[in-house]
Design a protein around this motif. Structure first.
Motif, short mmCIF file in Angstrom:
data_model
loop_
_atom_site.label_atom_id
_atom_site.label_comp_id
_atom_site.label_asym_id
_atom_site.label_seq_id
_atom_site.Cartn_x
_atom_site.Cartn_y
_atom_site.Cartn_z
N ASN A 58 35.93 39.46 46.45
CA ASN A 58 34.66 38.74 46.46
C ASN A 58 33.85 39.21 45.26
OD1 ASN A 58 34.25 41.17 48.36
ND2 ASN A 58 32.15 40.58 47.88
N TYR A 59 33.04 38.30 44.75
CA TYR A 59 32.29 38.51 43.52
C TYR A 59 30.82 38.20 43.70
CZ TYR A 59 36.87 38.36 41.22
OH TYR A 59 38.17 38.61 40.83
N ALA A 60 30.01 38.86 42.92
CA ALA A 60 28.61 38.47 42.82
C ALA A 60 28.56 37.10 42.15
CB ALA A 60 27.83 39.49 42.00
N ASP A 61 27.61 36.28 42.56
CA ASP A 61 27.50 34.93 41.98
C ASP A 61 27.35 34.99 40.47
OD1 ASP A 61 25.57 33.50 44.74
OD2 ASP A 61 27.74 33.76 44.46
N SER A 62 26.68 36.02 39.98
CA SER A 62 26.39 36.11 38.56
C SER A 62 27.63 36.34 37.70
CB SER A 62 25.37 37.23 38.30
OG SER A 62 25.89 38.47 38.76
N VAL A 63 28.73 36.77 38.30
CA VAL A 63 29.93 37.06 37.52
C VAL A 63 31.12 36.18 37.89
CG1 VAL A 63 29.17 39.45 37.28
CG2 VAL A 63 30.88 38.87 39.02
N LYS A 64 30.95 35.34 38.89
CA LYS A 64 32.05 34.46 39.30
C LYS A 64 32.52 33.62 38.12
CE LYS A 64 31.23 33.90 44.24
NZ LYS A 64 30.72 33.00 45.32
N ASP A 65 33.81 33.45 38.04
CA ASP A 65 34.46 32.65 36.99
C ASP A 65 34.42 33.32 35.62
OD1 ASP A 65 32.98 29.76 38.53
OD2 ASP A 65 34.99 30.57 38.86
N ARG A 66 33.82 34.51 35.54
CA ARG A 66 33.83 35.26 34.27
C ARG A 66 34.57 36.58 34.40
NH1 ARG A 66 29.35 37.19 32.08
NH2 ARG A 66 28.20 37.40 34.04
N PHE A 67 34.43 37.24 35.55
CA PHE A 67 35.03 38.55 35.77
C PHE A 67 36.19 38.41 36.76
CE2 PHE A 67 31.05 41.40 34.94
CZ PHE A 67 30.89 40.78 33.70
N THR A 68 37.20 39.24 36.58
CA THR A 68 38.34 39.27 37.49
C THR A 68 38.64 40.71 37.87
OG1 THR A 68 39.30 37.29 36.47
CG2 THR A 68 40.75 38.65 37.85
N LYS A 75 49.54 52.78 41.80
CA LYS A 75 48.93 53.72 40.86
C LYS A 75 47.55 54.17 41.30
CE LYS A 75 51.31 51.86 36.80
NZ LYS A 75 51.13 51.24 35.45
N ASN A 76 47.09 53.70 42.45
CA ASN A 76 45.71 53.99 42.88
C ASN A 76 44.72 53.65 41.77
OD1 ASN A 76 46.40 54.84 45.45
ND2 ASN A 76 46.58 56.99 44.87
N ALA A 77 44.90 52.49 41.19
CA ALA A 77 44.07 52.08 40.06
C ALA A 77 43.45 50.71 40.32
CB ALA A 77 44.90 52.04 38.79
N MET A 78 42.35 50.48 39.65
CA MET A 78 41.62 49.22 39.78
C MET A 78 41.12 48.82 38.41
SD MET A 78 38.22 48.41 42.03
CE MET A 78 37.30 49.70 41.20
N TYR A 79 40.97 47.53 38.20
CA TYR A 79 40.56 47.02 36.89
C TYR A 79 39.49 45.94 37.05
CZ TYR A 79 45.12 49.12 36.27
OH TYR A 79 46.18 49.99 36.31
N LEU A 80 38.73 45.76 35.98
CA LEU A 80 37.77 44.68 35.93
C LEU A 80 37.87 44.04 34.55
CD1 LEU A 80 35.49 43.22 37.55
CD2 LEU A 80 33.88 44.66 36.28
N GLN A 81 38.39 42.83 34.50
CA GLN A 81 38.42 42.07 33.26
C GLN A 81 37.14 41.27 33.17
OE1 GLN A 81 40.80 42.04 30.76
NE2 GLN A 81 39.31 40.77 29.68
N MET A 82 36.37 41.55 32.13
CA MET A 82 35.08 40.90 31.96
C MET A 82 35.15 39.98 30.74
SD MET A 82 32.51 44.08 32.78
CE MET A 82 32.97 45.01 31.33
N ASN A 83 35.04 38.70 30.99
CA ASN A 83 35.07 37.71 29.92
C ASN A 83 33.71 37.01 29.82
OD1 ASN A 83 37.83 38.25 29.52
ND2 ASN A 83 38.43 36.68 31.00
N SER A 84 33.53 36.31 28.74
CA SER A 84 32.28 35.56 28.52
C SER A 84 31.07 36.44 28.80
CB SER A 84 32.24 34.31 29.41
OG SER A 84 33.35 33.48 29.14
#
Length: 122
Positions: A58-68, A75-84
């Motif tokens: 789930n995403y904040a409305d402000s980042v929907k369709d831009r962040f993944t 690996k106990n790892a997490m990522y955030l791809q931030m576009n636009s």
């Protein structure tokens, strides 16, 4: 203890991209929800994105369709791809994890990273 370490922050340009990573280590038995939050001085920490162990997001409305948000459970790892990127994305970004530390208890604990600064210039 469980440690969360973020990396990948820095300076980005409006319209550009950045990728954040979070690595969890230490006394971990199982990680449930993980997430990214952000905070600016004088403001409350806010949810950016969250992901369950099964991959539900789930995403904040402000980042929907831009962040993944994504994670690698092995690996106990997490990522955030931030576009636009937008200047209003500027903040300190924190990694969050909800985890159990032993197979003998279902008690979960909340852990936070130290934060990584993301600055977006216009």
């Amino acid at each position: 203890q469980v440690q969360l370490v973020e990396s990948g922050g820095g300076l980005g340009q409006a319209g550009g991209s950045l990728r954040l990573s979070c690595a969890a280590s230490g006394r971990i038995f199982s990680i449930y929800d993980m997430g990214w939050y952000r905070q600016n001085p004088g403001k409350q920490r806010e949810l950016v994105a969250r992901i369950s162990s099964g991959g539900n997001t789930n995403y904040a409305d402000s980042v929907k369709d831009r962040f993944t948000i994504s994670r690698d459970n092995a690996k106990n790892a997490m990522y955030l791809q931030m576009n636009s990127l937008k200047p209003e994305d500027t903040a300190v970004y924190y990694c969050y994890a909800q985890a159990t530390i032993t197979r003998y208890s279902r008690t979960t604990y909340d852990y936070w990273g130290q934060g990584t600064q993301v600055t977006v210039s216009s």
